[in-house]
Design an enzyme around this catalytic site. Structure first.
Site, mmCIF file in Angstrom:
data_model
loop_
_atom_site.group_PDB
_atom_site.id
_atom_site.type_symbol
_atom_site.label_atom_id
_atom_site.label_comp_id
_atom_site.label_asym_id
_atom_site.label_seq_id
_atom_site.Cartn_x
_atom_site.Cartn_y
_atom_site.Cartn_z
ATOM 1 N N LYS A 248 -1.179 58.565 42.759
ATOM 2 C CA LYS A 248 -1.055 57.261 41.683
ATOM 3 C C LYS A 248 -2.511 56.581 42.099
ATOM 4 C CE LYS A 248 1.253 53.633 39.612
ATOM 5 N NZ LYS A 248 2.399 52.553 39.534
ATOM 6 N N GLU A 336 19.869 50.049 35.908
ATOM 7 C CA GLU A 336 20.288 48.529 35.568
ATOM 8 C C GLU A 336 21.674 48.467 35.438
ATOM 9 O OE1 GLU A 336 16.147 49.204 33.917
ATOM 10 O OE2 GLU A 336 18.062 50.458 33.776
ATOM 11 N N ARG A 364 19.924 47.514 28.567
ATOM 12 C CA ARG A 364 20.192 48.591 28.886
ATOM 13 C C ARG A 364 21.479 48.661 30.031
ATOM 14 N NH1 ARG A 364 15.735 52.704 29.776
ATOM 15 N NH2 ARG A 364 16.479 53.394 32.001
#
Length: 589
Positions: A248, A336, A364
């Site tokens: 990244k 979640e 969610r």
């Protein structure tokens, strides 16, 4: 000066005219293009830099948009946008009326699926692959690009589980860089960490156990190798997974070395990578930091307090507690639903779980909120961060539904503090073992109070307060920090208008509300959530139930999705900026 290769490319068909030896040159140009624009316009940086080579390879080998490509989350989709007709518009990224920071179906035929929340790509691509088979299109390719943090989510596993018992022509590319926004966590991350480039598993492969053909790991920055691998995979039928290893922030030293900060770094120097220094002035705190420092302060005094976050320790500032009390503060990854039920389980055993979660992400886990927490009346504390309009991230990230979706759940206490001090007091109150679950919502960004670390006091549940009492026909009832816009408005008005702050949307302060309705004929409600089912509708219901004749005007988010722009611009569009509130008052006067 030699013409840049990128200048010749508007769409992938232009890319495919380049020779193989030109593609590494293009990769560097594309990387520089992203860096130069994000440096001044801001946005998501590190994830996009990490997939430059992959993006080029995918559009070079596959016949997009006929072949269908889905980017999970969409943080990494900037190179994709630049190569698919939006290069000349890329400087408008995330700005009002500009292009979206995420793939968006209405924006381009190359954006085959709208994304913003993680872990949806595998299910979506499987649905597309099944549709192609039913239509008799056996040559169409279907590709999902998903990160190692996102693939650990329950929904991703559900998609893998289903796909493994189909003959769907689909390719899942696992972009493994060991980080989402914060470092990846969990047992799957530990498993993937062992898989280096060239590694051949000696035991059963978890992907192959799900009936996927597994390939890799391969170097995701080796462009010639990627091209060869993808070309080979085009001819293999059934569900396949290609495991690539990337970095990244690849190509910008600071972004590689500080991947959390450079996920979305704000403005920086494109040449050096150094962040643009902020003015050396004392600023009010971010609301997330008020939460983070306050829960740590409370946890030091109360051993039963637990912190939980689904993959947002930095964004939510639970990191402060995690650093000092790692056995009592948990990052559970992009999960979640698990976070909410984990908190419920803890609450059954007498712990006091504070589940800090962005408003848009709590959507969610709505079943868990109802079924596992509220139905059992377990005193879980939901600290709902990024409530209200969040600005440039747009429709997928605005936290505008939580008032409505918590307000309708029995047993829930729903609270929205006016400022940093009231937020601290609500957190303290929630730590005193309430009899009900409670949601405490607060916005993205900074507050207004410098001296906010006051001694905490208990907040009486269900009580509102008068901020400005006037002998007037009009009263404004606000909830949450949007009340500061109301106060700013009234400071500029010579007309007399009363202002009341309802910290508690549920339960409503019915006693004070009756007094307000007796004193004032016209009521304006203001909230930074959707009007339908929100705070204003609760006031209308109360007026109707009591057969009162007051006129009620509700200001909030209208019944349509709000897209991207600055928070101030979007508040203006929704009629809840100070200037728009003023217009409403003057019109009614």
């Amino acid at each position: 000066m030699k013409e840049k290769l990128l200048s010749r490319i508007k769409y992938p068909q232009d890319l495919r005219k380049l020779s193989l030896d030109q593609l590494p040159i293009l990769a560097q140009e594309l990387r520089n293009f992203v860096i130069n624009i994000v440096a001044t316009k801001e946005g998501h940086l590190g994830a996009s830099l990490g997939v430059i080579e992959l993006t080029i390879a995918l559009h070079y080998i596959f016949d997009t948009p006929n072949d269908l490509l889905v980017w999970d989350v969409g943080h990494q989709a900037y190179p994709h946008k630049i190569l698919t007709g939006r290069k000349d518009l890329f400087h408008t990224n995330r700005q009002l009326h500009g292009i979206s920071g995420f793939p968006k179906r209405s924006e381009s035929e190359y954006d085959t699926f709208g994304v913003g929340h993680s872990s949806t790509s595998i299910s979506a691509v499987l649905g597309m692959a099944i549709a192609s088979k039913l239509k008799g299109n056996i040559t169409k390719q279907h590709i999902a690009v998903i990160g190692d943090a996102s693939i650990a989510s329950g929904m991703a596993f559900e998609g893998l589980n289903h796909a493994g018992v189909t003959d769907a022509n689909m390719l899942v590319i696992l972009n493994d860089n060991s980080i989402g926004i914060d470092p990846s966590v969990g047992a799957l991350k530990e498993y993937l960490t062992k898989a280096k480039v060239g590694y051949k598993p000696k035991t059963d492969n978890i992907i192959e156990a799900l009936n996927f053909s597994y390939f890799g790991p391969v170097d995701g920055h080796d462009l010639p190798g990627l091209l060869k691998t993808l070309e080979n995979l085009k001819n293999k039928k059934g569900p396949k997974l290609l495991h690539i290893i990337t970095t990244k922030g690849k190509g910008l030293k600071q972004a590689e070395e500080n991947q959390v900060k450079y996920h979305a770094p704000g403005k920086f120097d494109a040449a050096t990578g150094e962040l643009v220094p902020k003015k050396d002035t004392q600023e009010p705190p971010k609301f997330q930091d008020v939460f983070g420092h306050t829960i740590l302060e409370l946890a030091r005094k109360n051993k039963d307090i637990i912190g939980i976050t689904p993959a947002m320790p930095t964004g939510s500032s639970l990191k402060y507690m995690m650093e000092e009390m790692p056995d009592r503060a948990f990052d559970v990854g992009i999960a979640e639903q698990h976070a909410v039920t984990l908190a419920a389980g803890m609450a059954t055993q007498g712990l006091i779980p504070f589940c800090t979660i962005y408003s848009t992400f709590l959507q969610r886990a709505y079943d868990q909120l109802i079924h596992d927490v509220a139905l059992q009346n377990l005193p879980v504390v939901f600290c709902i961060d990024r409530a209200g309009l969040v600005g440039a991230d747009g429709a997928t990230h605005h936290g505008v539904f939580d008032i409505a979706y918590t307000n309708c759940i029995p047993n829930m206490i729903v609270a929205a503090p006016l400022d940093e001090i009231e937020l601290r007091n609500l957190l303290y109150t929630a730590s005193l073992r309430l009899d009900n679950p409670i949601s405490i919502r607060y916005p993205r960004g900074r507050g207004r109070i410098l001296d906010w670390k006051k001694d905490m006091t208990e907040v009486p549940i269900g009580k509102a307060k008068c901020l400005l009492e006037m002998d007037s026909d009009i009263a404004i009832l606000s909830t949450g920090t949007i009340g500061s816009n109301v106060s700013d408005t009234l400071d500029t008005l010579s007309a007399k208008v009363s202002h009341y702050h309802f910290c508690f949307i549920k339960p409503l302060d019915k006693e004070l509300l009756k007094e307000i309705l007796q004193k004032h004929k016209i009521i304006i409600t203001v909230e930074d959530g959707v009007i339908k089912g929100g705070f204003g509708h609760s006031i209308i219901s109360f007026v109707n139930e009591n057969k009162l004749g007051n006129k009620i005007y509700t200001l909030g988010i209208p019944d349509n999705f709000i897209h991207h722009g600055t928070t101030e611009e979007l508040q203006d569009i929704c009629g809840i900026s100070s200037s728009k509130i003023k217009e409403t008052i003057l019109r009614l006067l």
